[in-house]
Design a protein around this motif. Structure first.
Motif, PDB file in Angstrom:
ATOM      1  N   ASP A  15       1.027  -1.220  -0.130  1.00  0.00           N
ATOM      2  CA  ASP A  15      -0.347   0.215  -0.277  1.00  0.00           C
ATOM      3  C   ASP A  15       0.965   1.242  -0.290  1.00  0.00           C
ATOM      4  OD1 ASP A  15      -1.776   1.567   0.393  1.00  0.00           O
ATOM      5  OD2 ASP A  15      -2.914   1.282   2.498  1.00  0.00           O
ATOM      6  N   THR A  16       1.027   2.237  -0.729  1.00  0.00           N
ATOM      7  CA  THR A  16       1.919   3.481  -0.976  1.00  0.00           C
ATOM      8  C   THR A  16       1.027   5.114  -0.467  1.00  0.00           C
ATOM      9  OG1 THR A  16       0.859   3.434  -3.102  1.00  0.00           O
ATOM     10  CG2 THR A  16       3.120   2.118  -2.705  1.00  0.00           C
ATOM     11  N   THR A  17      -0.265   4.709  -0.113  1.00  0.00           N
ATOM     12  CA  THR A  17      -0.528   5.775   0.107  1.00  0.00           C
ATOM     13  C   THR A  17      -0.041   6.290   1.775  1.00  0.00           C
ATOM     14  OG1 THR A  17      -2.604   4.326   1.540  1.00  0.00           O
ATOM     15  CG2 THR A  17      -3.243   5.642  -0.697  1.00  0.00           C
ATOM     16  N   LYS A  21       1.216   7.459   5.340  1.00  0.00           N
ATOM     17  CA  LYS A  21       0.034   6.866   6.820  1.00  0.00           C
ATOM     18  C   LYS A  21       0.118   7.252   6.873  1.00  0.00           C
ATOM     19  CE  LYS A  21       5.013   6.602   8.679  1.00  0.00           C
ATOM     20  NZ  LYS A  21       6.217   5.959   8.770  1.00  0.00           N
ATOM     21  N   HIS A  24      -2.097  -3.418   6.562  1.00  0.00           N
ATOM     22  CA  HIS A  24      -3.498  -3.864   5.007  1.00  0.00           C
ATOM     23  C   HIS A  24      -3.825  -5.033   5.031  1.00  0.00           C
ATOM     24  CE1 HIS A  24      -4.682  -4.356   1.054  1.00  0.00           C
ATOM     25  NE2 HIS A  24      -4.537  -2.951   0.908  1.00  0.00           N
ATOM     26  N   ASN A  28       4.078  -1.883   4.554  1.00  0.00           N
ATOM     27  CA  ASN A  28       4.725  -2.642   3.429  1.00  0.00           C
ATOM     28  C   ASN A  28       5.390  -3.923   4.056  1.00  0.00           C
ATOM     29  OD1 ASN A  28       3.543  -1.231   1.316  1.00  0.00           O
ATOM     30  ND2 ASN A  28       5.091   0.556   2.537  1.00  0.00           N
ATOM     31  N   CYS A  81       0.894  -7.079  -4.665  1.00  0.00           N
ATOM     32  CA  CYS A  81       1.714  -5.857  -4.283  1.00  0.00           C
ATOM     33  C   CYS A  81       1.137  -4.967  -5.001  1.00  0.00           C
ATOM     34  CB  CYS A  81       3.275  -5.735  -4.464  1.00  0.00           C
ATOM     35  SG  CYS A  81       4.113  -6.851  -3.643  1.00  0.00           S
ATOM     36  N   TYR A  82       0.844  -3.481  -4.389  1.00  0.00           N
ATOM     37  CA  TYR A  82       0.558  -2.535  -5.359  1.00  0.00           C
ATOM     38  C   TYR A  82       0.479  -2.638  -6.983  1.00  0.00           C
ATOM     39  CZ  TYR A  82      -2.131   1.279  -6.941  1.00  0.00           C
ATOM     40  OH  TYR A  82      -2.314   3.080  -7.733  1.00  0.00           O
TER      41      TYR A  82
END
Ligand code: PMV
Length: 349
Positions: free
Chosen positions: A202-204, A206, A275, A305, A330-331
């Protein structure tokens, strides 16, 4: 305090991010850690920072990240430079232009504050050397580590390659709460060539910062138990790193990562950074180790991650397995293949 003679110069440093296996979580005093932490520096994940200096009536700076002004970082940099000016007097009558580039994407589960603050501490330390008429790269790593710590605790471990320890322990006499030192002796070859594939689940950005997480340790119900655990795990990890024992290494790395997230969940207010795919990945990694005897384990930073750890000797076999079992979690299938690194580099410009 005496002001220095005028300096016009530019220096450039590349500094790595690092991954803590025993985690620093919670502070005391002036940015000193509640407990010792042990990490290794990465190779591909780094910040490259160019710092130019010119004389000015008072201190000041301009900061750009990836070529763009990023005001969100200005307060942290200003506080850091103010503290640093006590030790590096040239900062009081010079203006700095700081240009930083990260080799990895923002919010990728890689500690960018560690590489960024370490690169900046190296840059201003080099300029300090020049202001004294010395060579720019003749810096004292311990002094730079102490300085970097004031910017971000984990940054003090990023001024070295390989493994390092920050925080006073009984086993290592020279260890200190004020700076990190390299753990260069007694590292088994397996742990000198460790690989770390970062699974970008998840790359949003934190929702809860590490600064707040550290603060929540002040009143945490498990505070003392955590301190005791981290001291015991530091001593244990030092023994494991010398022995080359992978199974114990994975067990310790995973226990530390899950303790960190457990502390977040059990603080007041509690929060979770996982996540759904983080948990799925953990199950698959443990199943591969236990059932298929694949030498893999994981760690986590303060985010969702996964850092997948494995020995360099098994790179091909593990990469095939990652593509088969973990990539889909993975995203956009994104991952960063990294490994233990050489440490900071002074770049000629
Ligand atoms: O250096 P900070 O304040 O960003 O804290 C980092 C804390 C962890 O990354 C979660 C653990 C560590 O030791 O690096």
């Amino acid at each position: 305090m005496t002001k220095t003679t005028e300096l016009t110069a530019t220096v450039c440093w590349k500094a790595p991010s690092n991954l803590a296996i025993v985690k620093y979580w919670g502070k005391k005093g002036t940015q000193e850690p509640l407990n010792p932490s042990i990490s290794f520096s990465l190779q591909q994940s780094y910040t490259q920072t160019t710092v130019s200096v010119k004389p000015a009536k008072k201190s000041g700076f301009t900061f750009r990240l990836e070529g763009e002004p990023r005001e969100a970082f200005n307060v942290k940099i200003e506080q850091f430079l103010q503290q640093a000016a006590q030790f590096l007097p040239f900062l009081q009558n010079h203006h700095l232009t700081i240009d930083s580039y990260n080799s990895f994407p923002h919010s990728s589960g890689i500690a960018s504050s560690a590489s960024a603050m370490s690169a900046l501490a190296l840059g201003i330390s080099s300029l300090h050397q020049l202001s004294l008429g010395k060579k720019a790269d003749a810096i004292d790593p311990i002094m730079v580590s102490g300085l970097a710590r004031l910017g971000s605790g984990s940054a003090c471990r990023s001024v070295y390659g390989g493994w390092s320890i920050w925080g006073k322990t009984n086993t290592i006499n020279e260890s200190s709460n004020r700076y990190a030192i390299p753990l260069s002796q007694g590292i088994h070859p397996t742990f000198q060539s460790l690989h770390d594939t970062i699974l970008l689940i998840d790359t949003t950005p934190k929702k809860v910062s590490s600064s707040l997480g550290h603060q929540l340790m002040e009143q945490h119900p498990y505070r003392q138990a955590r301190i005791d655990q981290a001291y015991a795990n530091s001593e244990k990890l030092i023994r494991i790193l010398a022995s080359g024992e992978l199974q114990s290494f994975f067990e310790l790395a995973e226990a530390e990562a899950l303790s960190l997230h457990g502390l977040m969940m059990s603080s007041n207010p509690g929060y979770t950074l996982f996540h759904g795919n983080t948990i799925t990945a953990i199950h698959r990694i443990r199943a591969a180790r236990e059932k298929e005897r694949l030498p893999v384990g994981f760690s986590l930073d303060a985010g969702p991650n996964i850092h997948l750890l494995y020995p360099g000797s098994h790179q091909e076999q593990v990469t095939t397995w990652i593509n088969h079992e973990l990539k889909e979690l993975c995203y956009e299938g994104r991952m960063i293949h990294d490994h233990i690194g050489q440490g900071p580099e002074f770049l000629k410009i």
